[in-house]
Design a protein around this motif. Structure first.
Motif, mmCIF file in Angstrom:
data_model
loop_
_atom_site.group_PDB
_atom_site.id
_atom_site.type_symbol
_atom_site.label_atom_id
_atom_site.label_comp_id
_atom_site.label_asym_id
_atom_site.label_seq_id
_atom_site.Cartn_x
_atom_site.Cartn_y
_atom_site.Cartn_z
ATOM 1 N N HIS A 170 46.967 37.086 41.093
ATOM 2 C CA HIS A 170 47.578 35.915 40.452
ATOM 3 C C HIS A 170 47.667 36.086 38.942
ATOM 4 O O HIS A 170 47.081 37.007 38.380
ATOM 5 C CB HIS A 170 46.751 34.665 40.782
ATOM 6 C CG HIS A 170 45.349 34.742 40.259
ATOM 7 N ND1 HIS A 170 44.345 35.409 40.917
ATOM 8 C CD2 HIS A 170 44.781 34.261 39.126
ATOM 9 C CE1 HIS A 170 43.235 35.325 40.226
ATOM 10 N NE2 HIS A 170 43.462 34.641 39.129
ATOM 11 N N ASP A 222 40.483 38.084 40.104
ATOM 12 C CA ASP A 222 39.338 37.625 39.320
ATOM 13 C C ASP A 222 38.126 38.496 39.636
ATOM 14 O O ASP A 222 38.016 39.056 40.722
ATOM 15 C CB ASP A 222 39.004 36.169 39.669
ATOM 16 C CG ASP A 222 40.058 35.209 39.138
ATOM 17 O OD1 ASP A 222 40.684 35.524 38.111
ATOM 18 O OD2 ASP A 222 40.241 34.147 39.761
ATOM 19 N N HIS A 279 46.339 39.798 37.942
ATOM 20 C CA HIS A 279 44.969 40.301 38.131
ATOM 21 C C HIS A 279 44.299 39.699 39.358
ATOM 22 O O HIS A 279 44.775 38.710 39.916
ATOM 23 C CB HIS A 279 44.115 39.967 36.904
ATOM 24 C CG HIS A 279 43.924 38.493 36.702
ATOM 25 N ND1 HIS A 279 44.876 37.683 36.132
ATOM 26 C CD2 HIS A 279 42.893 37.661 37.010
ATOM 27 C CE1 HIS A 279 44.451 36.444 36.106
ATOM 28 N NE2 HIS A 279 43.248 36.388 36.641
#
Ligand code: FE2
Length: 410
Positions: A287, A236, A234
């Motif tokens: 990440h 953030d 994903h």
């Protein structure tokens, strides 16, 4: 008088088949932490903390005592740091705030601070209200859960730490702009993976070095989404993510944050030791946080950070809204979010109004193009404050952008 909302979204309501939580307004009761976990593993962990000699959960936060960061840690010679360029990231889905990419582990808080913060988050009344099993997780079980949104009302020590100017200064110097913590729902999130005390499940974990290495090699070679994690690949929704290690036995293997670099390769961020932290510009770095491969606890405390006003932040609702993030409580979350955005806009308006007044006083010619730019930016900010709300748009999750390669970004 209520106003009818006009929406042309192909996804007017959150649907389970789209990976969303339909009971988000009731605070996702289906994802409450199982009683067995609370009685067995969580109770044992709380007891372990309480039995530490001299442990006192009512100690007041004192930055001089509890923040152990030293000036020299800002140096790249002491703390390895990577620019987006170093990570080969040249295309991003939103404009980056600086060229900062990631800072590898640096000591941040004392052992006493770690224990108090853990204790605050592991209180039974906190877990009942503010902890949930993850919505979408690969290979997660009853021992993987998220706690968050409780800091402001339930955790005075943690709240004081995250709001301290000392912490903002540490983060700001790493990332090259003035940073500050996000709103309550996004500043003190415990991501918990506990070791099982259940002998039958414990038996399924790898034991020998060969078994462990084979699993790690398979993870590194494969696609990121297949790595066991409580949060898949994903971006953030916050600009920066500060991840503090709260519990990780030295024998634990695996479980790092893995960054996807610009050439779509995985790079494991070395695991911080307890009390140390890593920092990434998570809004633009793809990440995931993987689970340990071995049967050990891994608990991190994550704080979302953003650029400080009067610059407008680039945060979003994508992965934090209650229909996606099971632990986000509807009323608290949206109150936190809208207050945060409105305050930032107020500060931006005040800053621009004063700038206008000064220009007039100085006899400068009125600059229409500049003012139009300011207004457009604020309009976009206002729009971004609501455009992902459940009342108007509920696209499938994980978001398409998470599986788009950097190269395909515009
Ligand atoms: Fe993240």
């Amino acid at each position: 008088m209520s106003v009818a909302i006009q929406t042309n979204s192909p996804y007017p309501v959150p649907l389970k088949e789209n990976g969303l939580l339909e009971t988000y307004k009731e605070n996702n009761p289906t994802h409450a932490i199982p009683q067995k976990t609370l009685d067995l593993e969580v109770a044992a962990l709380r007891k372990k903390i309480e039995s530490i000699p001299g442990f006192n959960p009512h100690v007041k936060f004192d930055p001089k005592k509890h923040i152990v960061f030293k000036e020299e840690y800002w140096s790249p010679k002491v703390t390895p740091q990577y620019t987006l360029d170093d990570l080969k990231i040249t295309k991003t889905h939103v404009p980056p705030l600086s060229d900062f990419g990631a800072a590898f582990p640096f000591p941040l808080i004392s052992e006493e601070a770690v224990n108090i913060m853990l204790w605050e988050g592991l209180q039974p009344h906190v877990l009942e209200k503010w902890a949930r099993l993850p919505n979408l997780a690969t290979g997660a079980n009853r021992l993987d859960f998220h706690i968050g949104g409780y800091a402001k009302t339930e955790a005075p020590f943690s709240w004081a730490f995250f709001r301290s100017p000392e912490l903002s200064e540490i983060v700001s110097k790493f990332c090259g702009f003035k940073a500050r913590p996000l709103y309550n729902s996004e500043v003190c999130n415990l991501n918990v993976s506990l070791a099982t005390e259940d002998p039958e499940i414990a038996d399924t974990y790898p034991k020998t070095k060969e078994e462990i290495d084979a699993i790690l090699a398979k993870q590194d070679a494969g696609d990121g989404d297949a790595i066991p994690s409580t949060l898949g690949l994903h971006y953030d929704s916050c600009s920066l993510a500060l991840v503090i290690m709260m519990d990780l036995p030295t024998e634990a293997v695996g479980g790092q944050t893995t960054i996807v670099t610009g050439d779509e390769k995985s790079r494991r961020v070395p695991e911080p030791t307890i009390g140390s932290a890593t920092l990434i510009q998570g809004r633009v770095l793809k990440h995931l946080a993987s689970k340990p491969v071995t049967n050990h606890n891994r608990i991190t405390c994550v704080a979302g950070m953003a650029i400080a006003p009067p610059i407008l932040d680039n945060t979003a609702l994508t992965s934090t809204k209650p229909s996606v993030l099971s632990r986000a409580r509807y009323n608290t979350f949206y109150s936190d979010w809208t207050t945060y955005r409105f305050e930032n806009l107020e500060l931006r308006l005040k800053y621009l109004r004063e700038k206008l007044a000064k220009k007039y006083e100085d006899g400068e010619e009125f600059n229409q193009e500049e003012v139009i730019c300011w207004c457009t930016e604020m309009e976009e900010y206002m729009h971004k404050t609501w455009d992902e709300m459940e009342a108007v748009h509920n696209p499938p999750y994980p978001a398409k952008i998470f599986s788009t390669s950097y190269d395909e970004l515009n």
